[in-house]
Design a protein around this motif. Structure first.
Motif, PDB file in Angstrom:
ATOM      1  N   UNK A  44     -14.060  61.454  18.929  1.00 54.20           N
ATOM      2  CA  UNK A  44     -12.662  61.680  18.583  1.00 54.20           C
ATOM      3  C   UNK A  44     -12.377  61.235  17.152  1.00 54.20           C
ATOM      4  N   UNK A  45     -12.976  60.119  16.749  1.00 51.69           N
ATOM      5  CA  UNK A  45     -12.754  59.609  15.388  1.00 51.69           C
ATOM      6  C   UNK A  45     -13.231  60.617  14.349  1.00 51.69           C
ATOM      7  N   UNK A  46     -14.407  61.226  14.599  1.00 49.91           N
ATOM      8  CA  UNK A  46     -14.948  62.205  13.651  1.00 49.91           C
ATOM      9  C   UNK A  46     -14.056  63.445  13.604  1.00 49.91           C
ATOM     10  N   UNK A  47     -13.577  63.872  14.754  1.00 52.95           N
ATOM     11  CA  UNK A  47     -12.709  65.054  14.787  1.00 52.95           C
ATOM     12  C   UNK A  47     -11.385  64.782  14.088  1.00 52.95           C
ATOM     13  N   UNK A 107      -9.846  71.060  19.244  1.00 56.65           N
ATOM     14  CA  UNK A 107      -8.764  71.244  20.209  1.00 56.65           C
ATOM     15  C   UNK A 107      -8.943  70.396  21.456  1.00 56.65           C
ATOM     16  N   UNK A 108     -10.080  69.710  21.570  1.00 57.77           N
ATOM     17  CA  UNK A 108     -10.283  68.827  22.718  1.00 57.77           C
ATOM     18  C   UNK A 108      -9.579  67.486  22.547  1.00 57.77           C
ATOM     19  N   UNK A 109      -8.965  67.251  21.393  1.00 60.36           N
ATOM     20  CA  UNK A 109      -8.202  66.011  21.221  1.00 60.36           C
ATOM     21  C   UNK A 109      -6.748  66.358  20.876  1.00 60.36           C
ATOM     22  N   UNK A 110      -5.864  65.444  21.179  1.00 61.06           N
ATOM     23  CA  UNK A 110      -4.426  65.673  20.992  1.00 61.06           C
ATOM     24  C   UNK A 110      -4.105  66.044  19.550  1.00 61.06           C
ATOM     25  N   UNK A 111      -4.712  65.330  18.599  1.00 64.25           N
ATOM     26  CA  UNK A 111      -4.440  65.580  17.180  1.00 64.25           C
ATOM     27  C   UNK A 111      -4.848  66.993  16.771  1.00 64.25           C
ATOM     28  N   UNK A 112      -5.967  67.449  17.334  1.00 65.78           N
ATOM     29  CA  UNK A 112      -6.439  68.790  17.010  1.00 65.78           C
ATOM     30  C   UNK A 112      -5.505  69.858  17.548  1.00 65.78           C
ATOM     31  N   UNK A 154      -3.524  72.606  15.219  1.00 69.28           N
ATOM     32  CA  UNK A 154      -3.669  74.049  15.416  1.00 69.28           C
ATOM     33  C   UNK A 154      -2.322  74.673  15.755  1.00 69.28           C
ATOM     34  N   UNK A 155      -1.586  74.031  16.683  1.00 73.64           N
ATOM     35  CA  UNK A 155      -0.284  74.560  17.068  1.00 73.64           C
ATOM     36  C   UNK A 155       0.692  74.612  15.913  1.00 73.64           C
ATOM     37  N   UNK A 156       0.555  73.687  14.966  1.00 73.45           N
ATOM     38  CA  UNK A 156       1.457  73.656  13.818  1.00 73.45           C
ATOM     39  C   UNK A 156       1.040  74.575  12.694  1.00 73.45           C
ATOM     40  N   UNK A 157      -0.089  75.263  12.837  1.00 69.95           N
ATOM     41  CA  UNK A 157      -0.567  76.183  11.808  1.00 69.95           C
ATOM     42  C   UNK A 157      -0.439  77.609  12.350  1.00 69.95           C
ATOM     43  N   UNK A 158       0.667  78.243  12.078  1.00 70.03           N
ATOM     44  CA  UNK A 158       0.943  79.579  12.621  1.00 70.03           C
ATOM     45  C   UNK A 158      -0.116  80.591  12.204  1.00 70.03           C
ATOM     46  N   UNK A 161      -6.746  79.067  22.184  1.00 67.25           N
ATOM     47  CA  UNK A 161      -5.394  79.488  22.562  1.00 67.25           C
ATOM     48  C   UNK A 161      -4.941  78.807  23.843  1.00 67.25           C
ATOM     49  N   UNK A 162      -5.847  78.680  24.805  1.00 65.31           N
ATOM     50  CA  UNK A 162      -5.503  77.998  26.056  1.00 65.31           C
ATOM     51  C   UNK A 162      -5.138  76.538  25.783  1.00 65.31           C
ATOM     52  N   UNK A 163      -5.874  75.897  24.881  1.00 69.17           N
ATOM     53  CA  UNK A 163      -5.628  74.481  24.583  1.00 69.17           C
ATOM     54  C   UNK A 163      -4.232  74.246  24.032  1.00 69.17           C
ATOM     55  N   UNK A 164      -3.801  75.118  23.110  1.00 70.65           N
ATOM     56  CA  UNK A 164      -2.499  74.889  22.476  1.00 70.65           C
ATOM     57  C   UNK A 164      -1.345  75.503  23.263  1.00 70.65           C
ATOM     58  N   UNK A 165      -1.591  76.642  23.911  1.00 72.70           N
ATOM     59  CA  UNK A 165      -0.499  77.330  24.618  1.00 72.70           C
ATOM     60  C   UNK A 165      -0.305  76.834  26.046  1.00 72.70           C
TER      61      UNK A 165
END
Length: 408
Positions: free
Chosen positions: A258-261, A298-303, A307-311, A336-340
């Protein structure tokens, strides 16, 4: 005239097995389709990117467009090329005894250059060096001791040459990451990635990917000062596709924590991946790795938040679905599944719906995909149908229990 005649004769005698059925040139990176026919990677990728779903040689419909490297054929071609080169060039100036003496003695740019020529001159010479534990140890030792970037570039080339031989990967992993003498064996790679020429940067990334054998190795590489940033910089090389692909491949191999991501997200990997996806005619391998990188972060909350904030990133991920079938499409569905669905990001849902995401997801389902991807598609259809106000003939019952991605 004599030289031209020799080249023509050599070309005529190329075994048909070594020629790509599309380009008719000698294959440099042979890969096989599910039909069993082998093509050069660049040729078959262009064919598939044009939207063809058949095997060019047999015209069979392809149930899968995934390709598999034909390593045996690649080795045979390399052997044939080495013999062809030997037939039209003088033999290597070094004997094995002289090569051994160079390894034991003082190394410099000139002697390393001779060693590289020695290894390139024949398969036997390459194995002579690759199977010598003392030789590999000596090169690793000198890689750390030298402060000259040219020396380090040459040693990276040595590593790249011997990396295809059996057990070399494990040996390099042991010497570079598990030596236990307290010295920093990774900083020279950071130096080459930062200051070396384009070719040596690509080879450095490949070596780092090669030695990332297990979680411990991956952590050591990703935690080494400057390495993640230097590898990320490779992915921003707009004019060098090989550098972008090598950088993404290495990051996928080493940035597993997670730290690296989070560090990659801070550096801008989401924005960079979105830019890569928006490129008019990117290589298939680059697209697959860019979407895989997005799936990874996308496997971490920050990711998911980035992604969701980058239209643009979300829209380009939707646009790439089915345009590059196979792994890239499945990675895209996971993103898409991760963010939507998982993050329930309203902005991402709206962007995906506006980019015709519902139709694209339905097409993915109809084209055939893995069970986990099919499950995510069903959930995406449910979300995007509600968001777009469209109706669908899909059955109203969905299996919504998801285990594909374990969020942090």
């Amino acid at each position: 005239m004599a030289t031209e005649k020799t080249r023509e004769e050599l070309y005529v005698t190329v075994p048909n097995l070594f020629r790509c059925p599309i380009s008719m040139d000698v294959m440099t990176s042979p890969v096989s389709l599910c039909t069993g026919v082998t093509y050069d990677r660049s040729s078959i990728e262009k064919w598939l990117e044009l939207g063809h779903k058949t095997c060019p040689a047999t015209m069979q419909t392809l149930p899968s467009t995934l390709t598999t490297p034909n390593l045996t054929l690649r080795r045979l071609i390399q052997l044939w090329l080495s013999h062809a080169d030997a037939a039209r060039a003088p033999s290597c100036a070094l004997s094995k005894q002289e090569a051994a003496a160079i390894i034991k003695g003082e190394l410099d740019a000139a002697s390393l250059g001779k060693m590289i020529d020695f290894m390139k001159s024949s398969e036997g010479n390459l194995k002579f060096v690759a199977l010598s534990s003392s030789a590999i140890s000596r090169f690793v030792e000198f890689f750390v001791e030298s402060d000259e970037i040219r020396i380090r570039e040459l040693i990276v080339e040595v590593f790249d040459l011997i990396s295809s031989e059996n057990s070399v990967r494990e040996k390099l992993n042991e010497l570079i990451l598990n030596c236990g003498d307290g010295r920093d064996y990774l900083s020279p790679f950071a130096a080459v990635l930062r200051e070396g020429n384009a070719e040596s940067k690509v080879k450095s990334a490949k070596i780092l990917e090669l030695i990332a054998l297990n979680p411990e190795s991956q952590h050591k590489i990703s935690d080494s000062p400057g390495l993640l940033q230097n590898l990320y910089t490779l992915t921003t090389s707009e004019s060098n596709t090989s550098a972008v692909e090598a950088g993404l491949s290495a990051l996928l191999a080493v940035a597993t924590t997670r730290a690296a991501k989070k560090e990659l997200i801070r550096l801008g990997i989401v924005r960079t991946a979105g830019r890569i996806l928006s490129t008019p005619d990117p290589a298939r391998g680059v697209i697959e790795r860019a979407t895989a990188m997005l799936e990874s972060v996308a496997t971490c909350t920050e990711g998911r938040g980035a992604i969701g904030g980058d239209r643009e990133c979300v829209a380009e991920t939707v646009r790439r679905l089915m345009k590059c079938p196979g792994a890239a499409t499945e990675h895209g569905i996971a993103v898409l599944w991760s963010v939507c669905c998982l993050a329930r990001d309203a902005t991402a849902q709206e962007t995906a719906a506006e980019a015709n995401g519902l139709t694209k997801v339905l097409l993915v389902m109809q084209s055939g995909c893995s069970s986990s991807t099919s499950m995510m598609c069903r959930e995406l259809v449910k979300v995007l149908r509600a968001k777009s106000g469209s109706k669908s003939n899909l059955a109203p019952h969905y299996q919504t229990r998801t285990t594909h991605i374990a969020p942090y």
